[in-house]
Design an enzyme around this catalytic site. Structure first.
Site, PDB file in Angstrom:
ATOM      1  CE  LYS A 189      11.160  -3.133   7.587  1.00 45.24           C
ATOM      2  NZ  LYS A 189       9.981  -3.205   8.666  1.00 45.24           N
ATOM      3  CE1 TYR A 220      -4.293  -1.579   0.269  1.00 46.02           C
ATOM      4  CE2 TYR A 220      -3.091  -2.795   1.985  1.00 46.02           C
ATOM      5  CZ  TYR A 220      -4.096  -2.788   0.932  1.00 46.02           C
ATOM      6  OH  TYR A 220      -5.221  -3.674   0.950  1.00 46.02           O
ATOM      7  CB  SER A 221       4.498   2.011   0.435  1.00 50.41           C
ATOM      8  OG  SER A 221       4.492   1.580   1.838  1.00 50.41           O
ATOM      9  N   GLY A 223      -2.799  -2.348  12.981  1.00 45.07           N
ATOM     10  CA  GLY A 223      -1.403  -2.092  12.193  1.00 45.07           C
ATOM     11  C   GLY A 223      -1.627  -0.989  11.402  1.00 45.07           C
ATOM     12  N   GLY A 240       6.813 -12.401  18.613  1.00 45.83           N
ATOM     13  CA  GLY A 240       7.448 -12.173  17.657  1.00 45.83           C
ATOM     14  C   GLY A 240       8.852 -12.074  17.877  1.00 45.83           C
ATOM     15  CB  THR A 251       9.283  -3.645   3.324  1.00 51.05           C
ATOM     16  OG1 THR A 251       8.626  -4.408   4.243  1.00 51.05           O
ATOM     17  CG2 THR A 251       9.072  -4.198   1.993  1.00 51.05           C
ATOM     18  N   GLY A 254      12.034  -8.135  12.717  1.00 51.16           N
ATOM     19  CA  GLY A 254      12.698  -6.899  12.766  1.00 51.16           C
ATOM     20  C   GLY A 254      11.310  -5.933  13.452  1.00 51.16           C
ATOM     21  CB  ALA A 255       7.623  -6.038  13.204  1.00 47.18           C
TER      22      ALA A 255
HETATM   23  P1  NAP Z   1      10.162 -11.266  10.209  1.00 44.85           P
HETATM   24  O1  NAP Z   1      11.250 -10.398  10.442  1.00 44.85           O
HETATM   25  O2  NAP Z   1       9.968 -12.048   9.199  1.00 44.85           O
HETATM   26  O3  NAP Z   1       9.582 -11.735  11.609  1.00 44.85           O
HETATM   27  C1  NAP Z   1       8.520 -12.509  11.892  1.00 44.85           C
HETATM   28  C2  NAP Z   1       8.331 -12.970  13.346  1.00 44.85           C
HETATM   29  O4  NAP Z   1       7.002 -13.792  13.290  1.00 44.85           O
HETATM   30  C3  NAP Z   1       9.604 -14.225  13.333  1.00 44.85           C
HETATM   31  O5  NAP Z   1      10.016 -13.963  14.793  1.00 44.85           O
HETATM   32  C4  NAP Z   1       8.846 -15.468  13.256  1.00 44.85           C
HETATM   33  O6  NAP Z   1       9.284 -16.392  13.866  1.00 44.85           O
HETATM   34  C5  NAP Z   1       7.374 -15.028  13.849  1.00 44.85           C
HETATM   35  N1  NAP Z   1       6.391 -15.963  13.189  1.00 44.85           N
HETATM   36  C6  NAP Z   1       6.228 -16.034  11.994  1.00 44.85           C
HETATM   37  N2  NAP Z   1       5.129 -17.115  11.847  1.00 44.85           N
HETATM   38  C7  NAP Z   1       4.896 -17.580  12.904  1.00 44.85           C
HETATM   39  C8  NAP Z   1       3.906 -18.651  13.364  1.00 44.85           C
HETATM   40  N3  NAP Z   1       3.297 -19.277  12.744  1.00 44.85           N
HETATM   41  N4  NAP Z   1       3.990 -18.720  14.882  1.00 44.85           N
HETATM   42  C9  NAP Z   1       4.781 -18.044  15.659  1.00 44.85           C
HETATM   43  N5  NAP Z   1       5.774 -17.069  15.103  1.00 44.85           N
HETATM   44  C10 NAP Z   1       5.693 -16.936  13.909  1.00 44.85           C
HETATM   45  O7  NAP Z   1       8.872  -9.962   9.859  1.00 44.85           O
HETATM   46  P2  NAP Z   1       8.683  -8.509  10.593  1.00 44.85           P
HETATM   47  O8  NAP Z   1       9.215  -7.612   9.577  1.00 44.85           O
HETATM   48  O9  NAP Z   1       9.189  -8.698  12.064  1.00 44.85           O
HETATM   49  O10 NAP Z   1       7.414  -8.248  10.472  1.00 44.85           O
HETATM   50  C11 NAP Z   1       6.404  -9.143  11.135  1.00 44.85           C
HETATM   51  C12 NAP Z   1       4.815  -8.749  10.774  1.00 44.85           C
HETATM   52  O11 NAP Z   1       4.637  -7.444  11.251  1.00 44.85           O
HETATM   53  C13 NAP Z   1       4.713  -8.980   9.288  1.00 44.85           C
HETATM   54  O12 NAP Z   1       3.344  -9.390   9.042  1.00 44.85           O
HETATM   55  C14 NAP Z   1       4.552  -7.441   8.754  1.00 44.85           C
HETATM   56  O13 NAP Z   1       3.600  -7.285   7.784  1.00 44.85           O
HETATM   57  C15 NAP Z   1       3.934  -6.733  10.107  1.00 44.85           C
HETATM   58  N6  NAP Z   1       4.512  -5.297  10.078  1.00 44.85           N
HETATM   59  C16 NAP Z   1       3.549  -4.450   9.920  1.00 44.85           C
HETATM   60  C17 NAP Z   1       4.084  -2.942   9.862  1.00 44.85           C
HETATM   61  C18 NAP Z   1       3.012  -1.830   9.823  1.00 44.85           C
HETATM   62  O14 NAP Z   1       3.212  -0.855   9.633  1.00 44.85           O
HETATM   63  N7  NAP Z   1       1.800  -2.120  10.409  1.00 44.85           N
HETATM   64  C19 NAP Z   1       5.539  -2.518   9.999  1.00 44.85           C
HETATM   65  C20 NAP Z   1       6.313  -3.562  10.244  1.00 44.85           C
HETATM   66  C21 NAP Z   1       5.920  -5.112  10.011  1.00 44.85           C
HETATM   67  P3  NAP Z   1      10.369 -17.364  13.588  1.00 44.85           P
HETATM   68  O15 NAP Z   1      11.711 -16.451  13.531  1.00 44.85           O
HETATM   69  O16 NAP Z   1      10.458 -18.415  14.553  1.00 44.85           O
HETATM   70  O17 NAP Z   1      10.099 -17.909  12.002  1.00 44.85           O
END
Ligand code: NAP
Length: 291
Positions: free
Chosen positions: A70, A19-20, A252, A130, A66, A133-134
């Site tokens: 990152k 959506y950016s 979010g 989680g 993203t 990065g987030a």
């Molecule tokens: P990321 O770096 O890929 O990290 C995802 C985390 O979620 C990891 O720790 C992963 O665990 C965990 N995870 C994934 N699937 C899982 C499951 N089924 N059960 C338990 N843990 C699980 O992603 P990220 O950048 O941190 O982003 C995380 C979420 O936040 C995404 O959905 C992203 O779209 C959202 N987000 C939203 C915004 C916003 O502006 N609203 C900004 C940033 C991020 P493992 O390491 O064990 O795989």
């Protein structure tokens, strides 16, 4: 003659549906400024350096960054803001006359919708699900803006989370305690519950799991704030359960807009017209959900 347009873009992998572009192009149209925001899908992390060298040569004005890049972009930037250095992750790059500076607007963007609850949060225990990065951005935001007593980090792989915190050289002023994601009773003591995993995202198959917390377990109460970083759908199953329990909820979309607003100002020096951008974004999301 048409005035030359400055290019902005999103660096990521498989980001066609982001959506950016809508957010930033709507803001530029409303303000009548000559920028165009597009997406740059980079399949191979080894191409990141070339991409950034090309951006300098071409005079691309800036980027968002993203998943999964990152952290990958960091070694190729000329300078980092203090926020970006704190978690060694960049979501915004500004090109000033060939000098690339990296910033992290996820931290303040995450904090923004919580600021009104600051007194309820300071000195209490909060939790984040989680370890990516987030989650790091949320830890940093809690420390910078809210000074909680403790941050519980719920993860499925505690060793991986410890390694990520160590690699980041994380120096948190509030203690972060890593907790296995099945020790759910601990969330009862938390003033804020944050989902920083993709669980709950529409169309994503997580083996039938739609919420970080089983929806029938009554662990959420009316004194809590439940913040889901997932923005598609706007009201996730977790937020529905929180609403039923009488908790405050934050979607979010608030972080999405909060981080975008700050990136926009870094690139253009102007304030994003947030309420009109939000209306356009909600309209687009509504259209997509009925497709
Ligand atoms: P990321 O770096 O890929 O990290 C995802 C985390 O979620 C990891 O720790 C992963 O665990 C965990 N995870 C994934 N699937 C899982 C499951 N089924 N059960 C338990 N843990 C699980 O992603 P990220 O950048 O941190 O982003 C995380 C979420 O936040 C995404 O959905 C992203 O779209 C959202 N987000 C939203 C915004 C916003 O502006 N609203 C900004 C940033 C991020 P493992 O390491 O064990 O795989």
């Amino acid at each position: 003659m048409t005035k030359a347009i400055k290019i902005l873009g999103l660096i990521g992998r498989a980001v066609d549906y982001s959506y950016s572009p809508l957010i930033h192009n709507t803001a530029c149209d409303i303000l009548g400024i000559p920028y165009y925001y597009t997406v740059f899908n980079i399949a191979d992390p080894d191409m990141i350096h070339d991409a950034l060298r090309g951006a300098k040569a071409l005079g691309i004005a800036g980027f968002n960054v993203t998943i999964p890049y990152k952290k990958n972009v960091v070694p190729f930037l000329d300078e980092l803001s203090e926020e970006a250095s704190s978690i060694k992750a960049v979501n915004t790059i500004v090109n000033q006359h060939g000098k690339l500076s990296g910033h992290n607007t996820d931290i303040a963007g995450f904090a923004s919708p919580l600021l009104g609850y600051k007194e309820r949060i300071t000195g209490t225990t909060v939790c984040i699900f989680g370890g990516g990065g987030a989650a790091l951005a949320a830890i940093e935001a809690f420390n910078r803006f809210f000074s909680p007593k403790e941050i519980l980090l719920f993860v499925r792989d505690p060793q991986k989370a410890r390694d990520i915190l160590n690699e980041t050289g994380y120096k948190a002023s509030s203690p972060v305690t890593i907790v296995r994601s099945d020790e759910l009773e601990k969330i009862r003591e938390c003033s804020v519950i944050v989902n920083a995993t993709p669980i709950g995202t529409r169309g994503r198959d997580n083996e039938g799991i739609t919420s970080i917390i089983p929806l029938d377990c009554e662990l959420i109460n009316h004194n809590q704030i439940v913040y889901d970083m997932v923005y598609n759908p706007l009201v996730t199953p977790l937020l529905q359960a929180a609403q039923r329990a009488g908790a405050k909820t934050i979607s979010g979309i608030e972080m999405l807009i909060g981080q975008a607003e700050r990136s926009f100002t870094l690139w253009t020096g102007m304030q994003m017209p947030v309420s009109r951008v939000r209306a356009a974004l909600l309209h687009e999301m509504q259209m997509k959900s009925t497709e």
